[in-house]
Design a protein around this motif. Structure first.
Motif, mmCIF file in Angstrom:
data_model
loop_
_atom_site.group_PDB
_atom_site.id
_atom_site.type_symbol
_atom_site.label_atom_id
_atom_site.label_comp_id
_atom_site.label_asym_id
_atom_site.label_seq_id
_atom_site.Cartn_x
_atom_site.Cartn_y
_atom_site.Cartn_z
ATOM 1 N N SER A 53 -15.997 18.564 23.330
ATOM 2 C CA SER A 53 -15.365 19.890 23.319
ATOM 3 C C SER A 53 -14.134 19.964 22.410
ATOM 4 O O SER A 53 -13.582 21.043 22.203
ATOM 5 N N ASP A 54 -13.706 18.819 21.867
ATOM 6 C CA ASP A 54 -12.494 18.793 21.048
ATOM 7 C C ASP A 54 -12.682 19.545 19.736
ATOM 8 O O ASP A 54 -13.799 19.683 19.214
ATOM 9 N N VAL A 55 -11.542 19.972 19.178
ATOM 10 C CA VAL A 55 -11.484 20.527 17.827
ATOM 11 C C VAL A 55 -10.589 19.605 17.009
ATOM 12 O O VAL A 55 -9.416 19.427 17.335
ATOM 13 N N LEU A 56 -11.159 19.005 15.963
ATOM 14 C CA LEU A 56 -10.412 18.087 15.099
ATOM 15 C C LEU A 56 -9.978 18.855 13.851
ATOM 16 O O LEU A 56 -10.814 19.438 13.153
ATOM 17 N N VAL A 57 -8.675 18.829 13.559
ATOM 18 C CA VAL A 57 -8.128 19.642 12.471
ATOM 19 C C VAL A 57 -7.623 18.730 11.351
ATOM 20 O O VAL A 57 -6.775 17.865 11.579
ATOM 21 N N LEU A 58 -8.151 18.954 10.137
ATOM 22 C CA LEU A 58 -7.798 18.172 8.961
ATOM 23 C C LEU A 58 -6.999 19.019 7.972
ATOM 24 O O LEU A 58 -7.193 20.238 7.895
ATOM 25 N N ASN A 59 -6.140 18.370 7.205
ATOM 26 C CA ASN A 59 -5.429 19.031 6.110
ATOM 27 C C ASN A 59 -6.131 18.651 4.806
ATOM 28 O O ASN A 59 -6.099 17.502 4.384
ATOM 29 N N ASN A 60 -6.772 19.641 4.151
ATOM 30 C CA ASN A 60 -7.608 19.343 2.989
ATOM 31 C C ASN A 60 -6.882 19.461 1.649
ATOM 32 O O ASN A 60 -7.506 19.678 0.613
ATOM 33 N N THR A 61 -5.561 19.311 1.658
ATOM 34 C CA THR A 61 -4.830 19.298 0.398
ATOM 35 C C THR A 61 -5.209 18.078 -0.432
ATOM 36 O O THR A 61 -5.680 17.075 0.102
ATOM 37 N N ARG A 250 -9.805 23.882 25.540
ATOM 38 C CA ARG A 250 -10.310 22.718 24.808
ATOM 39 C C ARG A 250 -9.178 22.074 24.026
ATOM 40 O O ARG A 250 -8.226 22.723 23.621
ATOM 41 N N ARG A 251 -9.313 20.791 23.775
ATOM 42 C CA ARG A 251 -8.254 20.024 23.142
ATOM 43 C C ARG A 251 -8.256 20.216 21.621
ATOM 44 O O ARG A 251 -9.293 20.107 20.972
ATOM 45 N N ILE A 252 -7.077 20.484 21.050
ATOM 46 C CA ILE A 252 -6.901 20.545 19.600
ATOM 47 C C ILE A 252 -6.274 19.223 19.161
ATOM 48 O O ILE A 252 -5.178 18.867 19.600
ATOM 49 N N VAL A 253 -6.993 18.494 18.307
ATOM 50 C CA VAL A 253 -6.557 17.179 17.843
ATOM 51 C C VAL A 253 -6.150 17.304 16.377
ATOM 52 O O VAL A 253 -6.975 17.621 15.515
ATOM 53 N N ALA A 254 -4.890 17.058 16.091
ATOM 54 C CA ALA A 254 -4.368 17.187 14.735
ATOM 55 C C ALA A 254 -4.419 15.837 14.031
ATOM 56 O O ALA A 254 -4.016 14.818 14.589
ATOM 57 N N VAL A 255 -4.907 15.836 12.801
ATOM 58 C CA VAL A 255 -4.857 14.644 11.964
ATOM 59 C C VAL A 255 -3.623 14.767 11.066
ATOM 60 O O VAL A 255 -3.638 15.477 10.065
ATOM 61 N N ALA A 292 0.377 24.217 20.215
ATOM 62 C CA ALA A 292 -0.968 24.197 19.643
ATOM 63 C C ALA A 292 -1.656 22.844 19.751
ATOM 64 O O ALA A 292 -2.852 22.774 20.046
ATOM 65 N N VAL A 293 -0.943 21.771 19.511
ATOM 66 C CA VAL A 293 -1.549 20.450 19.360
ATOM 67 C C VAL A 293 -1.556 19.698 20.686
ATOM 68 O O VAL A 293 -0.532 19.609 21.367
ATOM 69 N N ASP A 294 -2.720 19.139 21.035
ATOM 70 C CA ASP A 294 -2.884 18.399 22.292
ATOM 71 C C ASP A 294 -2.982 16.895 22.087
ATOM 72 O O ASP A 294 -2.728 16.116 23.011
ATOM 73 N N THR A 313 8.887 13.169 19.439
ATOM 74 C CA THR A 313 8.989 14.381 20.266
ATOM 75 C C THR A 313 7.646 14.686 20.918
ATOM 76 O O THR A 313 7.584 15.083 22.092
ATOM 77 N N PHE A 314 6.559 14.484 20.172
ATOM 78 C CA PHE A 314 5.231 14.749 20.726
ATOM 79 C C PHE A 314 4.856 13.745 21.805
ATOM 80 O O PHE A 314 4.343 14.111 22.867
ATOM 81 N N GLY A 315 5.096 12.477 21.549
ATOM 82 C CA GLY A 315 4.641 11.440 22.470
ATOM 83 C C GLY A 315 5.629 11.057 23.545
ATOM 84 O O GLY A 315 5.255 10.397 24.524
ATOM 85 N N GLY A 316 6.891 11.457 23.371
ATOM 86 C CA GLY A 316 7.947 11.025 24.285
ATOM 87 C C GLY A 316 8.739 9.904 23.637
ATOM 88 O O GLY A 316 8.151 8.904 23.191
ATOM 89 N N HIS A 317 10.050 10.060 23.563
ATOM 90 C CA HIS A 317 10.874 9.142 22.788
ATOM 91 C C HIS A 317 10.742 7.693 23.254
ATOM 92 O O HIS A 317 10.484 6.781 22.448
ATOM 93 N N GLU A 318 10.899 7.449 24.500
ATOM 94 C CA GLU A 318 10.872 6.078 25.005
ATOM 95 C C GLU A 318 9.512 5.429 24.775
ATOM 96 O O GLU A 318 9.422 4.268 24.353
ATOM 97 N N LEU A 319 8.437 6.188 25.017
ATOM 98 C CA LEU A 319 7.091 5.643 24.856
ATOM 99 C C LEU A 319 6.794 5.336 23.387
ATOM 100 O O LEU A 319 6.274 4.264 23.064
#
Length: 344
Positions: A53-61, A250-255, A292-294, A313-319
């Motif tokens: 069910s995931d959506v994988l998002v790519l940057n096509n630059t 559904r989960r949005i997965v950013a590359v 937006a990003v999961d 910031t996304f993952g948690g500083h200590e982790l």
């Protein structure tokens, strides 16, 4: 938080100077935010980390050859690194050594490419007005070099097996970046097909990576730093898929961090994605709430950088800082040609 909170010690030998033998050969450190744990893995297993069910998002630059070597009127060798196009013929650039490039000085790069310095701020930032024959980007393809980051201590290598090919993602389409979206360098066509076969939706956006992404953080208080705006584009079809994913949970997965910044900018406070061209003008620092990003696939970033601050910031500083220390101890390869981390 203070900038020193995002520091870590990295032995020089862990800075990857060459890409892996094959793109998919990278190691992958999996970081689980819910359980506060991390696991050593291989990028080859990335598809198994995704749900159908995931959506994988790519940057096509695509990266263009932004590094120019030239000779000034006095015969001195100079390097011009193109940063931002100001007009059809004028660019903002970084120059080395800038002191040799006084305003009005001409630089020759090739028999069909030269330029005049129209501004020099004394800190390495210049503006240059080019004179050339033909299409500028076609001239650059012939004269320019792959803009490898300064921590890669070698000259760029040409040819299909060198940097010209390996410092691009296999899905890059639209030329305009001065640096590769490096989290995408691990993918091959076979791995992308494997992900599609699993049922995962793979979609593409475009954000041309600019100097602001890598500009040093100069404020001790990281919340005072501002990443320069970068333009991005999202198609109608992609916006529709993203909005459906959000409404369906559904989960949005950013590359990559550039993809993350574009998605977070596009979602807005209402968490509704809008198609079209726009500007990514947010700076993600501690306290930011992701809309937006999961999940995030990213490479390992420099200490005290805005990219490490975003990732932390996304993952948690200590982790995340603990994961970086583990990666050093486990001898992961760092930076553009290095290994990756999947934060889920």
């Amino acid at each position: 938080m203070q900038l020193s909170d995002f520091d870590y010690t990295l032995p020089d030998e862990l800075i990857a100077q060459q890409p892996a033998a094959s793109r998919e050969d990278s190691r992958m450190l999996v970081v689980n935010r819910g359980g506060g744990a991390f696991l050593d893995d291989q990028f080859l297993s990335f598809s198994r980390r995704l749900d159908p069910s995931d959506v994988l998002v790519l940057n096509n630059t695509r990266v263009f050859p932004a590094r120019l070597l030239g000779v000034s009127q006095t015969g001195a060798k100079v390097e011009i690194f193109l940063v931002n196009r100001l007009s059809d013929t004028s660019w903002h650039a970084l120059a080395k050594p800038a002191r040799r490039l006084k305003t009005g000085k001409h630089v020759t790069f090739d028999e069909k490419l030269g330029g005049v310095i129209t501004r020099n701020d004394g800190d390495g930032n210049v503006e240059i007005e080019f004179d050339f024959d033909g299409d500028f980007y076609e001239v650059l393809d012939r004269v320019g070099g792959t803009p490898l980051p300064p921590y890669i201590k070698r000259e760029s290598q040409a040819g299909d097996a060198g940097d010209v090919e390996r410092y691009q993602t296999v899905y890059g389409k639209h030329r305009g970046a001065i640096a590769a979206p490096t989290a995408g360098l691990h993918f091959t066509a076979a791995i992308l097909n494997e992900i599609r076969a699993k049922g995962v939706a793979i979609i593409e956006i475009t954000l041309h990576v600019g100097y602001g992404t890598f500009e040093p953080v100069r404020s001790d208080d990281v919340t005072h730093h501002r990443v320069q705006p970068e333009r991005y584009e999202i198609s109608e079809e992609v916006a529709e898929i993203l909005n459906s994913a959000c409404s369906e949970g559904r989960r949005i997965v950013a590359v990559g961090t550039t993809t993350t910044r574009a998605l977070e900018s596009a979602a807005g406070n209402e968490k509704i994605f809008r198609a079209g061209e726009a500007v990514a003008n947010i700076t993600i620092t501690p306290g930011y709430r992701f809309r937006a990003v999961d999940a995030l696939l990213t490479n390992f970033h420099l200490p005290r950088s805005s990219l490490l601050i975003l990732t932390s910031t996304f993952g948690g500083h200590e982790l995340i800082m603990g994961a970086y220390r583990h990666a050093v101890d486990a001898r992961y390869r760092f930076y553009s040609y290095g290994d990756c981390m999947f934060i889920e």
